[in-house]
Enzyme design. Sequence first.
Site, PDB file in Angstrom:
ATOM      1  N   ASN A   1      22.531  -4.110 -21.081  1.00 23.24           N
ATOM      2  CA  ASN A   1      22.783  -4.891 -22.285  1.00 23.24           C
ATOM      3  C   ASN A   1      24.273  -5.093 -22.573  1.00 23.24           C
ATOM      4  O   ASN A   1      24.655  -5.486 -23.667  1.00 23.24           O
ATOM      5  CB  ASN A   1      22.095  -4.238 -23.489  1.00 23.24           C
ATOM      6  CG  ASN A   1      20.632  -3.946 -23.222  1.00 23.24           C
ATOM      7  OD1 ASN A   1      20.234  -2.786 -23.075  1.00 23.24           O
ATOM      8  ND2 ASN A   1      19.825  -4.993 -23.075  1.00 23.24           N
TER       9      ASN A   1
ATOM     10  N   ILE B   1      28.218  -7.104 -25.924  1.00 21.97           N
ATOM     11  CA  ILE B   1      27.036  -6.272 -26.134  1.00 21.97           C
ATOM     12  C   ILE B   1      25.881  -7.115 -26.643  1.00 21.97           C
ATOM     13  O   ILE B   1      26.051  -7.926 -27.556  1.00 21.97           O
ATOM     14  CB  ILE B   1      27.338  -5.172 -27.172  1.00 21.97           C
ATOM     15  CG1 ILE B   1      28.551  -4.348 -26.744  1.00 21.97           C
ATOM     16  CG2 ILE B   1      26.125  -4.269 -27.382  1.00 21.97           C
ATOM     17  CD1 ILE B   1      29.164  -3.544 -27.872  1.00 21.97           C
ATOM     18  N   CYS B   2      24.714  -6.908 -26.061  1.00 22.75           N
ATOM     19  CA  CYS B   2      23.516  -7.588 -26.550  1.00 22.75           C
ATOM     20  C   CYS B   2      22.766  -6.628 -27.461  1.00 22.75           C
ATOM     21  O   CYS B   2      22.114  -5.701 -26.990  1.00 22.75           O
ATOM     22  CB  CYS B   2      22.620  -8.006 -25.383  1.00 22.75           C
ATOM     23  SG  CYS B   2      21.129  -8.841 -25.929  1.00 22.75           S
ATOM     24  N   LEU B   3      22.927  -6.838 -28.735  1.00 23.39           N
ATOM     25  CA  LEU B   3      22.293  -5.943 -29.695  1.00 23.39           C
ATOM     26  C   LEU B   3      21.915  -6.788 -30.912  1.00 23.39           C
ATOM     27  O   LEU B   3      22.763  -7.483 -31.478  1.00 23.39           O
ATOM     28  CB  LEU B   3      23.291  -4.838 -30.077  1.00 23.39           C
ATOM     29  CG  LEU B   3      22.806  -3.720 -30.989  1.00 23.39           C
ATOM     30  CD1 LEU B   3      21.660  -2.947 -30.349  1.00 23.39           C
ATOM     31  CD2 LEU B   3      23.955  -2.773 -31.319  1.00 23.39           C
TER      32      LEU B   3
ATOM     33  N   LYS C   1      23.758  -9.737 -34.037  1.00 24.22           N
ATOM     34  CA  LYS C   1      23.480 -11.172 -34.039  1.00 24.22           C
ATOM     35  C   LYS C   1      22.527 -11.526 -35.170  1.00 24.22           C
ATOM     36  O   LYS C   1      22.905 -11.439 -36.329  1.00 24.22           O
ATOM     37  CB  LYS C   1      22.902 -11.550 -32.674  1.00 24.22           C
ATOM     38  CG  LYS C   1      23.797 -11.024 -31.531  1.00 24.22           C
ATOM     39  CD  LYS C   1      23.812 -11.928 -30.336  1.00 24.22           C
ATOM     40  CE  LYS C   1      24.980 -11.568 -29.433  1.00 24.22           C
ATOM     41  NZ  LYS C   1      24.629 -10.533 -28.441  1.00 24.22           N
TER      42      LYS C   1
END
Lengths: 158, 153
Positions: free
Chosen positions: A82, A89-91, A95
């Site tokens: 992630n 960062i994919c969180l 978002k």
Amino acid sequence: MSNQSQLPRRIVKETQRLIAEPVAGISATPYADNLRYFAVSVEGPSDSPYERGVFQLELFLPSDYPMSAPKVRFLTKIYHPNVDKLGRICLDILKDKWSPALQIRTVLLSIQALLSAPNPDDPLDNTVAELWKTNEKEALRRAKEFTESFAMKGGSSN
Amino acid sequence: MDPPPPRRRSPRYHNQLSNNNSFSSPGKKTNSSSNAGTETKLKIKIKRYHGVAKWTWGVSGFNNDDDDDEDEVCIVCQSAFEGCAPGVKYPGDESPVVFGKCKHAFHLQCVSTWLQSQNSNNPTCPTCRQEWEFGAERTVVDDDAEGEESVDV
């Protein structure tokens, strides 16, 4: 120095609390010349391949914070499904799931938790995620190798 | 009666005040012990007074799901409910507190800014993420219908 208008009271309070009551394994210090910009370090959780690593991140509070999420990025290289090569960062809470009830400290705790619980089904780096799903043992080995090479320098990597 | 002592914010102020005999302190008088029994009554003349009232929005203890500290502040701006939302000059009517149907409380300005910034037909409560609807005032329940801006989805 750059005295941009005035720092909102909320940011002042959050900063004071971060310094007075730091979270275990996490530190966040604002830069003197821009109090919206923080140097962050997060210790790798002990139950993960990031154990004993110390990861440097940068955190920036945009002008409409807390109506929009802080911008956070890994500066230390990390092998994680992630997090992409640029450290993004994919969180979800950074978002669409952001809420002004969240704070710097809760964001950093979530990032630390993400290290304990990678989510290869919602990947940011597809090759890493693919390996994580097909050969988890090898993925964990690489994550550990990255940790040893980049997050255990002793000194800071800034 | 003597004119009121000059207003000065200095330690001397107090000396002048007691010399002035508006307030006669027993300690001082007994020094000149001659007329001991006759006077020494505290004599106060009220020249003016200020009424002081304390008000609250009655929020604390209402948001019961958090610990006490968090109860006192609007979670969005981290300022006291009785204080001002950011950008507002005066507390009270200019910085009112509103409740959602979910019973979470915020400064009106704080929650409004958030609801607008979401750019969504179904904006959510900052605390619980349920769809936001104004309502659920603590005691006065008179404008249930007002908060419902029905939106077609």
